[in-house]
Design a protein around this motif. Structure first.
Motif, PDB file in Angstrom:
ATOM      1  N   LYS A   9      15.550  23.930  17.880  1.00 33.32           N
ATOM      2  CA  LYS A   9      15.101  25.268  17.510  1.00 33.32           C
ATOM      3  C   LYS A   9      13.781  25.265  16.759  1.00 33.32           C
ATOM      4  CE  LYS A   9      18.045  28.266  16.106  1.00 33.32           C
ATOM      5  NZ  LYS A   9      19.087  28.989  15.321  1.00 33.32           N
ATOM      6  N   ASP A  10      13.449  24.159  16.056  1.00 32.32           N
ATOM      7  CA  ASP A  10      12.239  24.165  15.241  1.00 32.32           C
ATOM      8  C   ASP A  10      11.737  22.741  15.058  1.00 32.32           C
ATOM      9  OD1 ASP A  10      14.022  23.033  13.381  1.00 32.32           O
ATOM     10  OD2 ASP A  10      14.415  24.981  12.449  1.00 32.32           O
ATOM     11  N   GLY A  11      10.608  22.633  14.326  1.00 31.45           N
ATOM     12  CA  GLY A  11       9.996  21.339  14.109  1.00 31.45           C
ATOM     13  C   GLY A  11      10.823  20.417  13.233  1.00 31.45           C
ATOM     14  N   ALA A  12      11.591  20.967  12.297  1.00 27.08           N
ATOM     15  CA  ALA A  12      12.414  20.133  11.420  1.00 27.08           C
ATOM     16  C   ALA A  12      13.463  19.371  12.224  1.00 27.08           C
ATOM     17  CB  ALA A  12      13.069  21.005  10.354  1.00 27.08           C
ATOM     18  N   PHE A  21      12.155  17.227  24.987  1.00 28.75           N
ATOM     19  CA  PHE A  21      12.588  18.191  23.984  1.00 28.75           C
ATOM     20  C   PHE A  21      12.286  19.606  24.477  1.00 28.75           C
ATOM     21  CE2 PHE A  21      12.032  14.282  21.630  1.00 28.75           C
ATOM     22  CZ  PHE A  21      13.134  14.272  20.790  1.00 28.75           C
ATOM     23  N   LEU A  22      13.303  20.450  24.421  1.00 26.63           N
ATOM     24  CA  LEU A  22      13.210  21.817  24.916  1.00 26.63           C
ATOM     25  C   LEU A  22      13.401  22.793  23.760  1.00 26.63           C
ATOM     26  CD1 LEU A  22      15.480  21.377  28.077  1.00 26.63           C
ATOM     27  CD2 LEU A  22      12.977  21.314  28.000  1.00 26.63           C
ATOM     28  N   LEU A  23      12.641  23.858  23.791  1.00 25.41           N
ATOM     29  CA  LEU A  23      12.767  24.911  22.785  1.00 25.41           C
ATOM     30  C   LEU A  23      13.856  25.883  23.197  1.00 25.41           C
ATOM     31  CD1 LEU A  23      11.726  26.316  20.201  1.00 25.41           C
ATOM     32  CD2 LEU A  23      10.097  27.543  21.655  1.00 25.41           C
ATOM     33  N   PHE A  24      14.783  26.112  22.311  1.00 29.41           N
ATOM     34  CA  PHE A  24      15.890  27.012  22.604  1.00 29.41           C
ATOM     35  C   PHE A  24      15.374  28.421  22.882  1.00 29.41           C
ATOM     36  CE2 PHE A  24      19.014  30.106  20.968  1.00 29.41           C
ATOM     37  CZ  PHE A  24      20.038  29.864  21.868  1.00 29.41           C
ATOM     38  N   GLY A  25      15.832  28.993  23.995  1.00 37.20           N
ATOM     39  CA  GLY A  25      15.478  30.366  24.329  1.00 37.20           C
ATOM     40  C   GLY A  25      14.323  30.507  25.285  1.00 37.20           C
ATOM     41  N   GLU A  26      13.768  29.386  25.818  1.00 40.69           N
ATOM     42  CA  GLU A  26      12.628  29.472  26.745  1.00 40.69           C
ATOM     43  C   GLU A  26      12.996  28.908  28.106  1.00 40.69           C
ATOM     44  OE1 GLU A  26       8.980  27.852  25.348  1.00 40.69           O
ATOM     45  OE2 GLU A  26       8.662  29.434  23.876  1.00 40.69           O
ATOM     46  N   GLU A  27      14.204  29.239  28.585  1.00 37.26           N
ATOM     47  CA  GLU A  27      14.670  28.716  29.869  1.00 37.26           C
ATOM     48  C   GLU A  27      13.803  29.176  31.031  1.00 37.26           C
ATOM     49  OE1 GLU A  27      16.499  30.033  27.610  1.00 37.26           O
ATOM     50  OE2 GLU A  27      18.047  28.593  27.027  1.00 37.26           O
ATOM     51  N   ASN A  28      13.243  30.378  30.946  1.00 43.21           N
ATOM     52  CA  ASN A  28      12.472  30.939  32.065  1.00 43.21           C
ATOM     53  C   ASN A  28      10.965  30.775  31.898  1.00 43.21           C
ATOM     54  OD1 ASN A  28      14.855  31.861  33.329  1.00 43.21           O
ATOM     55  ND2 ASN A  28      14.883  33.675  31.993  1.00 43.21           N
ATOM     56  N   CYS A  29      10.554  29.924  30.964  1.00 46.28           N
ATOM     57  CA  CYS A  29       9.116  29.715  30.709  1.00 46.28           C
ATOM     58  C   CYS A  29       8.466  29.024  31.914  1.00 46.28           C
ATOM     59  CB  CYS A  29       8.934  28.888  29.446  1.00 46.28           C
ATOM     60  SG  CYS A  29       7.221  28.488  29.093  1.00 46.28           S
TER      61      CYS A  29
END
Length: 582
Positions: free
Chosen positions: A473-476, A434-442
């Motif tokens: 995008k979130d925990g839900a 599972f990947l968080l949207f917007g953290e491609e360069n983390c």
């Protein structure tokens, strides 16, 4: 390569387990071990008779019951039955009442200051002599000075035995009121000083603290994989057997099963840790008849016979209080150099999926092991009863395993275990990342990508090793996707703790079981009406800190197996959420 042998053994496992139970239950004379109420009644009457005989023979009435107590065998079945009848009444009423009466008979105003000083000096001198003597003997046997000193303090401790003796001497006029008060005060003072001092100086779990890595992730190729399975009841056995089966024992990578049967200490005063040898039973080892433990040992023995040359078994039995049982677990894990300890979850599930029973003592035990274990730890949430079958591995059935990967050392350990399972010809592994949207360069995300790429290369050619990714995008959304997965798998591996991520924000507010972590607690909820079993994994901590995440998995060569075609089964697909981009 190993598929034919493993599949045939797996197919016969269900029959062998039932046969093992039948053989033990059908033992001649098994019904003779049942303790009837008449037996308990006779023992209580004999206690009174021996007390009366002591009085008429000019002895104190305590002598007869004391000698009779030495004759009654400790432990189950008789000792446990007696303790079960009298323990609550004795410890909850009689013991505190006796202490209260002793205190009421103690008149501290009869003691003068000089007597305090003289008796205190005598007690101090006697204690120093005892501590010094014990330390000399302990040092001779190469014990550390710290342990020798603590042992001397323990031997100076006083309790109910001394108080009983002082009360008898007072009744027989051997002690005056002042001498009795001095003796009682010294018992209280010594106990009040020694108890916190011993706890401060001695922590038995520290001697099992590991300084070397003992994890699945860092296990070298062609090395024996040592699994320590802790078992409370025979209901834990089928799912544990399935875990052992999918752990993929081969001649090149054998599995060593260290089975520790956990029995609560009832009816005896001293904890017992028994190492069973081939052919031993519980009766021959500790002199009691515990058929359930025999069933467990025999069933595990049948498993190793099916995997001869690829699996070995070392059974142990720990009979101890739950407050100290974790010491036995860590001792065996440390001495046997286990790579993972598997503990049963403290909740059991009813056939309809609701919580059947909760054992808080088991939960405290699990927490203690998690805190100080010398290797990795897995808590097994067993919903096997909901599946309607005790054996899930057969030659025609594919065992579906999933790994939830969010990142972190515990998820890396779960991934390493899942990778080993994926080498089994009857296992289908899906790594759900599972990947968080917007953290491609983390930076952390890149490390996790490199780690997954290592395992991809290790399983080149293995079509049953699949890595799927979902951007949320979130925990839900995370919770919703995991909920959609549970009906598609037989076993799910998940790390206990995860790296800080907004994906988990809000999910831990209603957590009931902190030892499972956020995802594990969610999967253990009775709201998930499924037959999915869950193994929550915590990677070994050294000095209380996780092992560096940057370590790479050792297996880098492809592990290729010929596997049979899979039967039709409900599927679950992860797709990248394109709608969230932009």
């Amino acid at each position: 390569m190993v598929g034919s042998d493993t599949s045939s053994c797996s197919c016969a496992w269900h029959y062998l387990y039932l046969q093992a139970i039948h053989d033990v239950d059908a033992k001649p004379g098994r019904g003779k071990n049942v303790v009837r109420e008449s037996h308990i009644f006779i023992i209580f009457v004999l206690v009174l008779v021996f007390g009366f005989l002591s009085e008429i023979s000019s002895q104190h009435y305590l002598l007869g019951p004391l000698v009779f107590g030495f004759v009654v065998p400790s432990g189950p079945p008789l000792g446990s039955a007696v303790v079960a009848r009298v323990d609550t009444l004795a410890t909850g009423l009689f013991y505190p009442t006796y202490l209260a009466v002793t205190g009421l008979k103690t008149n501290i105003f009869t003691i003068d200051f000089r007597s305090y000083m003289v008796l205190g000096a005598i007690f101090f001198f006697a204690s120093c002599v005892k501590v010094g003597t014990v330390m000399l003997a302990a040092c001779y046997y190469e014990q550390t000075l710290r342990e020798a000193f603590v042992l001397g303090l323990i031997l100076n401790a006083k309790g109910i035995t001394e108080l009983v003796m002082y009360n008898i001497w007072k009744q027989t006029k051997l002690l005056s009121d002042q001498e009795f008060a001095l003796a009682v005060v010294m018992v209280v003072a010594v106990t009040a000083c020694l108890t916190p001092l011993i706890k401060l100086l001695y922590d038995p779990s520290q001697q099992f603290s590991a300084t070397k890595r003992s994890t699945i992730q860092h296990l070298k190729r062609e090395t024996e994989f040592r699994i320590m399975a802790c078992i409370h009841t025979q209901e834990n056995v089928p799912t544990v057997i399935n875990i052992l089966e999918v752990s993929n024992s081969t001649e090149e990578n054998p599995v060593a099963v260290i089975a520790l049967i956990l029995v609560e200490l009832v009816g005896r005063s001293t904890p017992v840790l028994v190492a069973h040898h081939p052919g031993d039973t519980i009766e021959s080892s500790i002199g009691s008849s515990t058929s359930k433990s025999n069933q467990i040992i025999k069933a595990l023995g049948q498993y190793t016979e099916c995997n001869e040359g690829r699996a070995t078994l070392q059974p142990f039995t720990s009979i101890s209080h739950y407050q100290t049982m974790h010491d036995d677990i860590m001792r065996v894990a440390f001495e046997k150099r286990a790579h993972i300890v598997i503990l049963p979850f403290h909740k059991t599930y009813a056939i309809d999926g609701t919580i059947g029973s909760v054992n808080r003592a088991h939960q405290s035990l699990n927490l203690s092991v998690l805190e100080k274990a010398p290797c990795s730890v897995g808590i097994l949430i067993d919903r096997g009863i909901l599946g309607g079958s005790m054996s899930v591995l057969t030659s025609q059935y594919i065992y579906h395993v999933a790994v939830i990967f969010l990142g972190g050392v515990d998820d890396a350990e779960a991934l390493a275990y899942g990778s080993r399972m994926a080498s089994h010809p009857n296992v289908d592994l899906t790594v759900a990342r599972f990947l968080l949207f917007g953290e491609e360069n983390c930076k952390e995300r890149k490390r996790d990508t490199d780690l997954l790429e290592e395992y991809r290369r290790a399983h080149v050619g293995n079509e049953r090793f699949v890595v799927a990714e979902e951007v949320v995008k979130d925990g839900a959304k995370l919770s919703s996707v995991i909920r959609s997965m549970v009906d598609c798998f037989d076993l799910m591996l998940v790390g206990m703790h995860h790296q800080d991520t907004p994906l988990l924000s809000g999910l831990g507010e209603w957590s009931e079981c902190p030892e499972l972590g956020i995802i594990g607690d969610m999967l253990a909820s009775p709201d998930f009406r499924c037959s999915l079993s869950v193994l929550v994994v915590q990677q070994q901590r050294i000095a209380g800190k996780p092992i560096s995440r940057t370590a790479k998995p050792v297996d880098k060569e492809p592990l290729i197996h010929d596997v049979p075609d899979e039967q039709v089964r409900s599927s679950w697909t992860i797709t990248v959420n394109e709608g969230n981009r932009g």
